[in-house]
Scaffold this active site. Structure first.
Site, mmCIF file in Angstrom:
data_model
loop_
_atom_site.group_PDB
_atom_site.id
_atom_site.type_symbol
_atom_site.label_atom_id
_atom_site.label_comp_id
_atom_site.label_asym_id
_atom_site.label_seq_id
_atom_site.Cartn_x
_atom_site.Cartn_y
_atom_site.Cartn_z
ATOM 1 C CE LYS A 1 -4.312 1.189 2.239
ATOM 2 N NZ LYS A 1 -5.115 0.908 3.410
ATOM 3 C CD GLU B 1 -12.133 12.878 11.217
ATOM 4 O OE1 GLU B 1 -10.946 13.121 11.443
ATOM 5 O OE2 GLU B 1 -12.971 13.764 10.988
ATOM 6 C CG PHE B 2 -17.503 13.999 14.423
ATOM 7 C CD1 PHE B 2 -18.404 13.134 15.033
ATOM 8 C CD2 PHE B 2 -16.613 14.687 15.223
ATOM 9 C CE1 PHE B 2 -18.420 12.966 16.420
ATOM 10 C CE2 PHE B 2 -16.604 14.535 16.605
ATOM 11 C CZ PHE B 2 -17.515 13.670 17.208
ATOM 12 C CE LYS C 1 -17.415 8.289 14.882
ATOM 13 N NZ LYS C 1 -17.264 8.880 13.610
ATOM 14 C CG LEU D 1 -35.537 13.808 8.863
ATOM 15 C CD1 LEU D 1 -36.524 14.950 9.085
ATOM 16 C CD2 LEU D 1 -36.003 12.578 9.665
ATOM 17 C CB CYS E 1 -19.437 4.655 10.245
ATOM 18 S SG CYS E 1 -17.840 4.999 9.490
ATOM 19 N NE ARG F 1 -15.273 -2.456 4.884
ATOM 20 C CZ ARG F 1 -14.409 -1.809 5.652
ATOM 21 N NH1 ARG F 1 -14.613 -1.726 6.941
ATOM 22 N NH2 ARG F 1 -13.340 -1.268 5.128
HETATM 23 C C1 UGA Z 1 -21.094 8.586 8.912
HETATM 24 C C2 UGA Z 1 -21.361 9.895 9.685
HETATM 25 O O1 UGA Z 1 -22.306 10.670 8.940
HETATM 26 C C3 UGA Z 1 -20.071 10.687 9.871
HETATM 27 O O2 UGA Z 1 -20.321 11.853 10.660
HETATM 28 C C4 UGA Z 1 -19.054 9.803 10.604
HETATM 29 O O3 UGA Z 1 -17.793 10.453 10.777
HETATM 30 C C5 UGA Z 1 -18.818 8.540 9.787
HETATM 31 O O4 UGA Z 1 -20.088 7.843 9.617
HETATM 32 C C6 UGA Z 1 -17.842 7.679 10.530
HETATM 33 O O5 UGA Z 1 -18.108 7.333 11.689
HETATM 34 O O6 UGA Z 1 -16.735 7.458 10.039
HETATM 35 P P1 UGA Z 1 -20.721 7.962 6.345
HETATM 36 O O7 UGA Z 1 -20.784 6.538 6.794
HETATM 37 O O8 UGA Z 1 -19.629 8.384 5.435
HETATM 38 O O9 UGA Z 1 -20.628 8.938 7.625
HETATM 39 O O10 UGA Z 1 -22.065 8.255 5.577
HETATM 40 P P2 UGA Z 1 -23.429 9.074 5.724
HETATM 41 O O11 UGA Z 1 -23.418 10.130 4.698
HETATM 42 O O12 UGA Z 1 -23.723 9.467 7.103
HETATM 43 O O13 UGA Z 1 -24.459 7.947 5.227
HETATM 44 C C7 UGA Z 1 -24.549 6.678 5.854
HETATM 45 C C8 UGA Z 1 -25.678 5.859 5.246
HETATM 46 O O14 UGA Z 1 -26.945 6.397 5.597
HETATM 47 C C9 UGA Z 1 -25.666 5.777 3.712
HETATM 48 O O15 UGA Z 1 -25.975 4.452 3.322
HETATM 49 C C10 UGA Z 1 -26.763 6.723 3.293
HETATM 50 O O16 UGA Z 1 -27.365 6.363 2.051
HETATM 51 C C11 UGA Z 1 -27.758 6.542 4.436
HETATM 52 N N1 UGA Z 1 -28.647 7.719 4.632
HETATM 53 C C12 UGA Z 1 -28.110 8.909 5.008
HETATM 54 C C13 UGA Z 1 -30.005 7.574 4.437
HETATM 55 O O17 UGA Z 1 -30.505 6.479 4.098
HETATM 56 N N2 UGA Z 1 -30.811 8.659 4.646
HETATM 57 C C14 UGA Z 1 -30.327 9.868 5.034
HETATM 58 O O18 UGA Z 1 -31.130 10.813 5.217
HETATM 59 C C15 UGA Z 1 -28.938 10.005 5.221
#
Ligand code: UGA
Length: 449
Positions: free
Chosen positions: A41, A151-152, A206, A252, A262, A329
């Site tokens: 990597k 991390e967020f 977190k 929503l 995550c 994932r």
């Molecule tokens: C999520 C959190 O939003 C981040 O703040 C956090 O840092 C991250 O996990 C982590 O812990 O590393 P992420 O997994 O990249 O981020 O993705 P999101 O954009 O939150 O979406 C997660 C899932 O929820 C996706 O499958 C998305 O399609 C779904 N989702 C999201 C919905 O079905 N409806 C929504 O309104 C929003």
């Protein structure tokens, strides 16, 4: 080697969070030492190859090539840096809790000394920081600092989330170890967005944040299922709910369930913490159960629209857990593919950034996935299909020319698993539109004379 304006920092772990963090600090002007245990990597990162798709990341790493140094060996980083941002994986173990092997390896083996600080970005269960502190103290390394700085950032918008965080949480043991971390983050955010806490509160908040967002999504998904039966439109319901600032609009968007590295992992890990502390959680267990079965709305809608599924040909658009990433994932697509195959459906799938090879682990582990045909384009995927199912709302799917899709398909059912399509545009092309918790939209038919 170029010399940057600010002090060098180290990033431990060359995965998604590590690379975004490295690129972010380099963009701010820091020299970055990125430590990664996998030599292959490191070699490919040094050649500028990023092993996954994240908008702008490859370009950012290329732009700062002279400032980011990838290595398997800690010597240069240990000689140069004070802050070590740890971004190693904490995968879900067989029993649900986070596997902390990589975290403890860093704490035990990274040869840090006085004036150097471990800044834990990886998501870890409450109590991990105290355990790490104990390990360091037990090894006579009391002078090594330990800070929890969860991390967020979200995949697909990692770089902008790094540069513009909503909040930065800095937990320490009350010994001022977080001061240097606060100083560095004050270059990108204001004091009122920084929350100083103890170690365990930082770790808990977190997991609680991710679990809350996952709960919110699950809640609106269940409301969508009710809307389907009651004849309401969940997009309007969500809009009206979100106008209440106590609720807010985010998370929503109803659909066929959340996925990714995550949410599922963190909800499971948090539920495990309740168990570990002799307590229980009704909500988190319900979220996991509800999300696990939400994909079945696809099945219900296909049965309603096609009748029997045995031998039906269905095109699945999207494999990534959300658009603008190649991550699959825990993706809902996997549940959909397996579920449709189990019903005897002839499944063809396409994603702009996910190739069959990326699913090799899942394909090897699950015989039903071997029977899925992976198409090379949207056109190839929808050709001859009785129904199209949108699983990931990539812009190129949202903006499809639906008349062209109609001409290529054998049938005319479109199931929008993300409520991302314009029902009018789909039905104007002569297709039957069905969303999740949204009224169906059908083409206007000529009256039969
Ligand atoms: C999520 C959190 O939003 C981040 O703040 C956090 O840092 C991250 O996990 C982590 O812990 O590393 P992420 O997994 O990249 O981020 O993705 P999101 O954009 O939150 O979406 C997660 C899932 O929820 C996706 O499958 C998305 O399609 C779904 N989702 C999201 C919905 O079905 N409806 C929504 O309104 C929003």
């Amino acid at each position: 080697m170029s010399r940057s304006e600010f002090e060098p920092v180290a990033v431990v772990g060359g995965g998604y969070v590590g690379l975004v963090t490295a690129a972010g600090f380099a963009e701010l002007g820091h020299e970055v030492h990125c430590l990664e245990a996998d030599a292959d990597k490191v070699a490919s990162l040094a050649r500028g190859r990023v092993p996954f798709f994240e908008p702008g990341l490859e370009q950012a790493l290329a732009k700062h090539r002279d400032r980011i140094h990838f290595s398997t060996e800690p010597a240069a980083a240990v000689g140069a840096c004070g802050l070590f941002f740890v971004c190693v994986g904490t995968p879900r173990s067989q029993t649900g809790e986070a596997d902390l092997d990589a975290v403890y390896t860093v704490v035990d083996d990274l040869p840090l000394g006085a004036g150097q600080t471990i800044v834990m970005k990886s998501t870890v269960p409450p109590g991990t920081g105290i355990e790490c502190r104990k390990r360091l103290d037990g090894q006579g390394r009391e002078e090594v600092g330990y800070v929890s700085c969860p991390e967020f950032l979200r995949e697909s918008s990692g770089l902008s989330d790094f540069i513009k965080p909503d909040r930065v949480v800095i937990g320490d043991a009350g010994n001022g170890a977080g001061d240097a971390v606060e100083e560095i983050y004050l270059r990108i955010t204001s004091q009122d967005r920084i929350l100083r806490t103890d170690l365990t509160s930082a770790e808990t908040l977190k997991l609680a944040s991710n679990a809350f967002l996952a709960t919110k999504i699950t809640f609106i998904n269940e409301i969508a299922n009710l809307c389907d039966r009651a004849g309401a439109d969940v997009t309007t319901v969500a809009e009206g709910m979100g106008m209440d600032p106590r609720i807010g609009f985010s998370c929503l968007r109803a659909g066929i369930g959340f996925g990714g590295s995550c949410f599922g992992k963190d909800v499971t890990a948090l539920a495990h913490e309740f168990e570990r502390h002799g307590s229980d959680t009704e909500i988190l267990d319900a979220v996991l159960r509800s999300n696990e079965r939400q994909w079945r709305r696809v099945l219900d809608k296909l049965v309603e629209g096609l009748g029997s599924l045995e031998g039906a040909s269905v095109a699945v658009l999207g494999l990534a857990f959300k658009p603008n990433t190649s991550n699959t994932r825990d993706a809902t697509s996997l549940r959909v593919l397996k579920g449709l195959r189990a019903e005897g459906v002839d499944v063809r799938a396409f994603d702009p950034e996910v190739r069959r090879e990326a699913l090799v682990h899942d394909v090897n582990a699950d015989a039903t996935l071997r029977e899925v045909t992976f198409a090379a384009s949207t056109g190839e995927c929808v050709a001859g299909a009785d129904a199209v199912v949108l699983v990931t709302e990539w812009p190129e799917f949202v903006d499809l020319d639906w008349s062209e899709v109609r001409r290529a398909m054998a049938g005319r059912l479109v199931v929008d698993g993300r409520n991302a399509l314009d029902p009018t545009a789909v039905s104007a092309a002569g297709l039957d539109y069905v969303g999740v918790g949204r009224p169906a939209s059908r083409p206007e038919r000529m009256p039969v004379s």
